[in-house]
Design a protein around this motif. Structure first.
Motif, PDB file in Angstrom:
ATOM      1  N   GLU A 216      11.085 -11.735  -4.249  1.00 13.25           N
ATOM      2  CA  GLU A 216      10.156 -12.650  -3.578  1.00 13.25           C
ATOM      3  C   GLU A 216       8.950 -11.912  -3.011  1.00 13.25           C
ATOM      4  O   GLU A 216       7.811 -12.385  -3.103  1.00 13.25           O
ATOM      5  N   ALA A 217       9.186 -10.732  -2.439  1.00 11.25           N
ATOM      6  CA  ALA A 217       8.086  -9.949  -1.873  1.00 11.25           C
ATOM      7  C   ALA A 217       7.146  -9.459  -2.962  1.00 11.25           C
ATOM      8  O   ALA A 217       5.913  -9.544  -2.826  1.00 11.25           O
ATOM      9  N   ALA A 218       7.704  -8.941  -4.061  1.00  8.96           N
ATOM     10  CA  ALA A 218       6.874  -8.430  -5.149  1.00  8.96           C
ATOM     11  C   ALA A 218       6.044  -9.537  -5.776  1.00  8.96           C
ATOM     12  O   ALA A 218       4.868  -9.335  -6.121  1.00  8.96           O
TER      13      ALA A 218
ATOM     14  N   LYS B  82       0.687  -4.029   2.906  1.00  4.69           N
ATOM     15  CA  LYS B  82       0.914  -4.672   4.211  1.00  4.69           C
ATOM     16  C   LYS B  82       1.876  -5.852   4.050  1.00  4.69           C
ATOM     17  O   LYS B  82       2.822  -6.015   4.833  1.00  4.69           O
ATOM     18  N   LEU B  83       1.655  -6.665   3.027  1.00  5.13           N
ATOM     19  CA  LEU B  83       2.542  -7.807   2.780  1.00  5.13           C
ATOM     20  C   LEU B  83       3.964  -7.341   2.485  1.00  5.13           C
ATOM     21  O   LEU B  83       4.929  -7.873   3.035  1.00  5.13           O
ATOM     22  N   LEU B  84       4.101  -6.348   1.620  1.00  2.19           N
ATOM     23  CA  LEU B  84       5.428  -5.862   1.235  1.00  2.19           C
ATOM     24  C   LEU B  84       6.173  -5.265   2.421  1.00  2.19           C
ATOM     25  O   LEU B  84       7.377  -5.504   2.606  1.00  2.19           O
ATOM     26  N   LEU B  85       5.475  -4.494   3.232  1.00  8.09           N
ATOM     27  CA  LEU B  85       6.120  -3.894   4.397  1.00  8.09           C
ATOM     28  C   LEU B  85       6.598  -4.963   5.371  1.00  8.09           C
ATOM     29  O   LEU B  85       7.702  -4.871   5.928  1.00  8.09           O
ATOM     30  N   GLU B  86       5.783  -5.981   5.581  1.00 12.50           N
ATOM     31  CA  GLU B  86       6.178  -7.055   6.490  1.00 12.50           C
ATOM     32  C   GLU B  86       7.426  -7.762   5.975  1.00 12.50           C
ATOM     33  O   GLU B  86       8.360  -8.038   6.744  1.00 12.50           O
ATOM     34  N   ARG B  87       7.470  -8.053   4.673  1.00 10.39           N
ATOM     35  CA  ARG B  87       8.620  -8.755   4.100  1.00 10.39           C
ATOM     36  C   ARG B  87       9.889  -7.901   4.187  1.00 10.39           C
ATOM     37  O   ARG B  87      10.954  -8.383   4.582  1.00 10.39           O
TER      38      ARG B  87
ATOM     39  N   TRP C 173      13.641   2.125   1.468  1.00  7.28           N
ATOM     40  CA  TRP C 173      12.874   1.366   0.477  1.00  7.28           C
ATOM     41  C   TRP C 173      11.685   2.202  -0.008  1.00  7.28           C
ATOM     42  O   TRP C 173      11.017   2.861   0.788  1.00  7.28           O
ATOM     43  N   LEU C 174      11.433   2.163  -1.288  1.00 13.13           N
ATOM     44  CA  LEU C 174      10.241   2.773  -1.872  1.00 13.13           C
ATOM     45  C   LEU C 174       9.313   1.641  -2.303  1.00 13.13           C
ATOM     46  O   LEU C 174       9.736   0.723  -3.020  1.00 13.13           O
TER      47      LEU C 174
END
Length: 266
Positions: A12-14, A50-55, A82-83
């Motif tokens: 979902e994040a990707a 930024k979006l990925l880190l937040e998720r 997480w990478l």
């Protein structure tokens, strides 16, 4: 730890990051130099990260993260890391070439256990959980076929950003591979090439001192699709993110195609 849940969060994040990138790819990118190797970073890289880190950190606040642009967040030696590669193929985006993906991997003690690669251009996502196979966007099992060509294999190549232009090993390896291959791709987006290998679009993939952040997600996806990965000398290959750059050199192909490819690079 529920790895299927982690896969779902990562997918979902990707895909959310992919929508952001595809929307912004046609506008002003804010391109600037990154390091001394000729690499670049754009505003899209930073917004996607930024979006990925937040998720990820909202779902797993106790986990560590190593992100392409932000570096390490959390404990260096934590059990779960997480990478995050927010935009694999930044140089392609910068010149208007639609060949880029988003990549995420969850590692336990340095070893990937979940891997996700999302292609915003094709609208496709491939994901894997260690020991449970690889899946397409539709939920179908991903299985790399063996389909040799009488005209030679279609190969892909990647190398780390710190590899010198005049590296003698690179010159020899690439000359041998190009001399035997039908074509050799260098897409500046190694995660996309891992996905192509897992799907059977290409026959083999060779990497020299590959980058640590994007390697584990792609290698896990390929392994779970039936691809075999070895070190350049034919020995075992660990797809984790630790170790020295030379530990991240590899040869990957279908098990039936791998011996001939190893003969070329040994």
């Amino acid at each position: 730890m529920d790895l299927q849940h982690a896969r779902a969060v990562a997918v979902e994040a990707a895909e959310a990051a992919g929508r952001l990138i595809r929307t912004g790819a046609g506008g002003a990118l804010g391109v600037r130099a990154k390091g001394r190797s000729g690499d670049v970073v754009t505003d899209l890289d930073l917004a996607s990260e930024k979006l990925l880190l937040e998720r990820v950190l909202t779902a797993f606040p106790s986990h560590s993260v190593i992100a392409e642009e932000s570096g390490l967040l959390g404990a260096r030696d934590g059990e779960w890391t997480w990478l995050v590669d927010p935009l694999d193929g930044t140089n392609n985006v910068a010149i208007g070439l639609p060949a880029y993906v988003v990549g995420l991997a969850l590692c336990r003690a340095g070893r990937p256990v979940v891997g996700v690669v999302h292609d915003p251009v094709a609208g496709q996502t491939w994901s894997a959980v260690r020991g449970d196979g690889a899946l397409t966007s539709s939920g179908a099992r991903l299985s790399a076929p063996y389909q040799p060509s009488p005209h030679g294999p279609l190969l892909a190549w990647t190398q780390g950003y710190t590899v010198a232009r005049g590296d003698a090993v690179v010159r020899e390896l690439k000359a041998r591979l190009e001399g035997h291959a039908r074509r050799m791709l260098q897409l500046w987006a190694p995660l996309l090439q891992w996905a192509m290998l897992a799907r059977g679009d290409i026959d083999g993939f060779v990497g020299y001192r590959a980058e640590a952040v994007d390697l584990p997600a792609g290698a896990l996806l390929a392994r779970e699709a039936g691809i075999e990965i070895r070190a350049l000398d034919g020995g075992p290959f660990a797809e984790g993110f630790g170790g020295a750059p030379e530990d991240r050199s590899f040869v990957a192909a279908h098990p039936r195609a791998l011996p001939a490819l190893l003969d070329l690079v040994r």
